[in-house]
Structures are given as structure tokens and as C-alpha cells.
Write a protein that holds these residues in place. Structure first.
Motif, PDB file in Angstrom:
ATOM      1  N   LYS A 117       0.825  -1.204   0.000  1.00 24.68           N
ATOM      2  CA  LYS A 117       0.000   0.000   0.000  1.00 24.68           C
ATOM      3  C   LYS A 117       0.864   1.260   0.000  1.00 24.68           C
ATOM      4  N   GLU A 118       1.929   1.236   0.804  1.00 22.81           N
ATOM      5  CA  GLU A 118       2.828   2.384   0.843  1.00 22.81           C
ATOM      6  C   GLU A 118       3.554   2.568  -0.492  1.00 22.81           C
ATOM      7  N   GLU A 119       3.908   1.460  -1.139  1.00 16.49           N
ATOM      8  CA  GLU A 119       4.549   1.555  -2.458  1.00 16.49           C
ATOM      9  C   GLU A 119       3.591   2.202  -3.457  1.00 16.49           C
ATOM     10  N   GLN A 120       2.323   1.836  -3.378  1.00 13.06           N
ATOM     11  CA  GLN A 120       1.335   2.441  -4.265  1.00 13.06           C
ATOM     12  C   GLN A 120       1.178   3.939  -3.971  1.00 13.06           C
ATOM     13  N   GLN A 121       1.256   4.296  -2.693  1.00 15.23           N
ATOM     14  CA  GLN A 121       1.194   5.714  -2.321  1.00 15.23           C
ATOM     15  C   GLN A 121       2.407   6.469  -2.857  1.00 15.23           C
ATOM     16  N   HIS A 122       3.568   5.811  -2.863  1.00 21.29           N
ATOM     17  CA  HIS A 122       4.758   6.440  -3.445  1.00 21.29           C
ATOM     18  C   HIS A 122       4.508   6.730  -4.926  1.00 21.29           C
ATOM     19  N   GLY A 123       3.968   5.737  -5.616  1.00 23.21           N
ATOM     20  CA  GLY A 123       3.665   5.927  -7.032  1.00 23.21           C
ATOM     21  C   GLY A 123       2.680   7.058  -7.244  1.00 23.21           C
ATOM     22  N   GLU A 124       1.683   7.137  -6.386  1.00 22.23           N
ATOM     23  CA  GLU A 124       0.700   8.215  -6.493  1.00 22.23           C
ATOM     24  C   GLU A 124       1.362   9.577  -6.258  1.00 22.23           C
ATOM     25  N   GLY A 125       2.242   9.646  -5.276  1.00 26.73           N
ATOM     26  CA  GLY A 125       2.937  10.899  -4.993  1.00 26.73           C
ATOM     27  C   GLY A 125       3.805  11.345  -6.161  1.00 26.73           C
ATOM     28  N   TYR A 127       3.370  10.424  -9.332  1.00 25.71           N
ATOM     29  CA  TYR A 127       2.444  10.819 -10.395  1.00 25.71           C
ATOM     30  C   TYR A 127       1.912  12.235 -10.146  1.00 25.71           C
ATOM     31  N   ASN A 128       1.492  12.515  -8.900  1.00 21.99           N
ATOM     32  CA  ASN A 128       0.956  13.841  -8.581  1.00 21.99           C
ATOM     33  C   ASN A 128       1.990  14.933  -8.844  1.00 21.99           C
ATOM     34  N   TYR A 129       3.230  14.650  -8.488  1.00 28.64           N
ATOM     35  CA  TYR A 129       4.299  15.621  -8.743  1.00 28.64           C
ATOM     36  C   TYR A 129       4.434  15.868 -10.240  1.00 28.64           C
ATOM     37  N   LEU A 130       4.564  14.789 -11.008  1.00 32.24           N
ATOM     38  CA  LEU A 130       4.728  14.917 -12.458  1.00 32.24           C
ATOM     39  C   LEU A 130       3.536  15.637 -13.086  1.00 32.24           C
TER      40      LEU A 130
END
Length: 139
Positions: A117-125, A127-130
Motif C-alpha cells: 500500500k505504501e509503495e502504491q502511495q509512493h507511485g501516487e505521490g 504521479y501527482n508531482y509529475l
């Protein structure tokens, strides 16, 4: 984990640097959890969840800062670092997904699920930055 730290040192955007540093801290916790599992100890998710919630709050702050960054566009180097990290997060999340199904102990599965779940949150973060910098368009 090493790449997250290395990327935090390489990027030029302060918000991205903070985001990667936060992720590197979480990855260190993930490594500790995996080492505990490998040594036969089943981690207690209560303590891990509290730490995870603190890190998630820190990450959300980082995401907000990334969205409200001083520059409206990401430079090519930061975009390349983010794209590499996003692909890494996708790969790692998939690996945890497979591992979750291979453990009989439900506590270990919960620990791995928490990490995933935390890895997915990293990906979301990332993505949000990009996305906030116009460097990741879905369409």
C-alpha cells in the motif's frame, strides 16, 4: 532504497527532494520489516501502522508542497528521475502482490500488504508531482 536516496541527492527541485527523502525513510522501514520476516519474526502491524500513518502524513504534506511548487514545470532531469522511480514503484508493488499470496501466515501477509500500500502511495505521490508540473499527461 539506494536509488531513492541517490535520486534525492540528484534532483534539483526542493519539493521533489523532500518527497524522495520521505520515501527513502519508508523504504528503510520496509527493509527492516522484510529482514524481520526473513529472520522468522512476524512484525507487529500496530507499531508499523502508527509509523506508516506518520510517514503518510509527511508524504501528503510533501505531495501538497509538490503541487504548490515554485516552478510550474519540471526540468528534464527531474522528470527522468521521476519516471524511473514510478516504473520501479510499479514493479515493486507487483512483486509484493505476488509475495502476499505465497505466505500462509496472515500476519506476514498483512505486513506485506501494508508495505505494498505504501509503495502504491509512493507511485501516487510521484504521479501527482509529475502531473502538477505538466510532465505526465493521461489522455
Amino acid at each position: 532504497m539506494k536509488s531513492t536516496r541517490a535520486y534525492a541527492q540528484q534532483d534539483t527541485d526542493t519539493q521533489l527532494k523532500q518527497l524522495f527523502q520521505s520515501y527513502a525513510q519508508q523504504e528503510q522501514q520496509h527493509l527492516s520489516t522484510i529482514n524481520s520476516i526473513l529472520s522468522g519474526q512476524v512484525p507487529s502491524m500496530n507499531q508499523g501502522q502508527q509509523q506508516g500513518q506518520q510517514m503518510q502524513q509527511s508524504q501528503q504534506t510533501g505531495n501538497t508542497q509538490a503541487t504548490a511548487g515554485t516552478s510550474s514545470t519540471a526540468n528534464q532531469k527531474d522528470t527522468t528521475l521521476c519516471n524511473d522511480m514510478l516504473m520501479t514503484e510499479k514493479y515493486v508493488s507487483g512483486a509484493y502482490d505476488s509475495a502476499i499470496f505465497e505466505f500462509a501466515d496472515s500476519n506476514v501477509r498483512q505486513a506485506l500488504n501494508h508495505i505494498q500500500k505504501e509503495e502504491q502511495q509512493h507511485g501516487e505521490g510521484i504521479y501527482n508531482y509529475l502531473s502538477s508540473k505538466g510532465a505526465y499527461n493521461i489522455g
